[in-house]
Design a protein around this motif. Structure first.
Motif, PDB file in Angstrom:
ATOM      1  N   GLU A  46       0.835  -1.215   0.000  1.00  0.00           N
ATOM      2  CA  GLU A  46       0.000   0.000   0.000  1.00  0.00           C
ATOM      3  C   GLU A  46       0.868   1.263   0.000  1.00  0.00           C
ATOM      4  O   GLU A  46       0.596   2.214  -0.733  1.00  0.00           O
ATOM      5  N   ASN A  50       1.236   3.975  -3.044  1.00  0.00           N
ATOM      6  CA  ASN A  50       0.923   5.391  -2.821  1.00  0.00           C
ATOM      7  C   ASN A  50       2.062   6.299  -3.284  1.00  0.00           C
ATOM      8  O   ASN A  50       1.824   7.341  -3.905  1.00  0.00           O
ATOM      9  N   HIS A  54       0.567   8.473  -6.127  1.00  0.00           N
ATOM     10  CA  HIS A  54       0.231   9.817  -5.642  1.00  0.00           C
ATOM     11  C   HIS A  54       1.464  10.703  -5.549  1.00  0.00           C
ATOM     12  O   HIS A  54       1.451  11.841  -6.018  1.00  0.00           O
ATOM     13  N   GLY A 119      -6.028   2.726   1.620  1.00  0.00           N
ATOM     14  CA  GLY A 119      -4.626   2.346   1.827  1.00  0.00           C
ATOM     15  C   GLY A 119      -4.124   2.618   3.241  1.00  0.00           C
ATOM     16  O   GLY A 119      -3.561   1.725   3.886  1.00  0.00           O
TER      17      GLY A 119
HETATM   18 MG   LIG Z   1      -3.379   4.000  -1.546  1.00  0.00          MG
END
Ligand SMILES: [Mg+2]
Ligand SMILES: Nc1ncnc2c1ncn2[C@@H]1O[C@H](COP(=O)(O)OP(=O)(O)OP(=O)(O)O)[C@@H](O)[C@H]1O
Length: 150
Positions: A46, A50, A54, A119
């Motif tokens: 996770e 990310n 992101h 997440g």
């Molecule tokens: Mg995530």
């Protein structure tokens, strides 16, 4: 005991499975249960996802750093029959403006990518401690701790 490892990976989704297997292989020396291994793999996955999606907005020419430390749990004198495993996932991407909001279950800034916003909740439930340090355009440092019984 004191032991550590550090990994630098290109920010490619194809490296996510390597990241979780590498961390699992490193902590295997502690003789964890299958459940403990699986919890750690899920949380690492996770956090690395990310960082790539992101933090770096899928820019593949950047790096994700993973540090893992193992020590005896000496902070708590009543509980030093456990190892303390500290895992850091670091990116140098866009950072998180509102960390409290980001950590809320179901919050996602990318519903367009069909992310579910779970997440951080997953990391929190599978690990014993979760710390998020982030600043805009500097990046994000996720620190997670798992205690593993000796
Ligand atoms: Mg995530
Ligand atoms: N490394 C990071 N850099 C920048 N922003 C991040 C980072 N990690 C998380 N975020 C922000 O926090 C939000 C919540 O993250 P979380 O992992 O809980 O959900 P998600 O990634 O959106 O969805 P899911 O993990 O369920 O696919 C993200 O939508 C993003 O805005």
């Amino acid at each position: 005991m004191q032991n550590s490892m550090s990994l630098t990976l290109s920010s490619r989704s194809s490296n996510e499975s390597f990241a979780r297997v590498a961390v699992a292989a490193f902590i295997a020396q502690l003789d964890p249960t299958l459940e403990e291994i699986s919890d750690v793999k899920t949380a690492v996955s996770e956090a690395v996802t990310n960082a790539i999606i992101h933090g770096y907005n899928e820019d593949k020419n950047t790096n994700v750093v993973i540090n893992v430390g193992i020590e005896d749990n000496e902070e708590d004198n009543n509980d030093n029959d456990k190892y303390k495993v500290t895992i850091s996932i670091i990116d140098y991407g866009c950072g998180i403006d509102n960390i409290d909001q980001a950590r809320e279950p179901l919050y996602t800034s990318r519903p367009d990518l069909e992310r579910s916003g779970m997440g951080f909740s997953v990391m929190e439930s599978f690990m014993d401690e979760l710390y998020v340090d982030s600043s805009r355009d500097k990046g994000t440092h996720i620190k997670m701790v798992k205690y593993i019984k000796k």
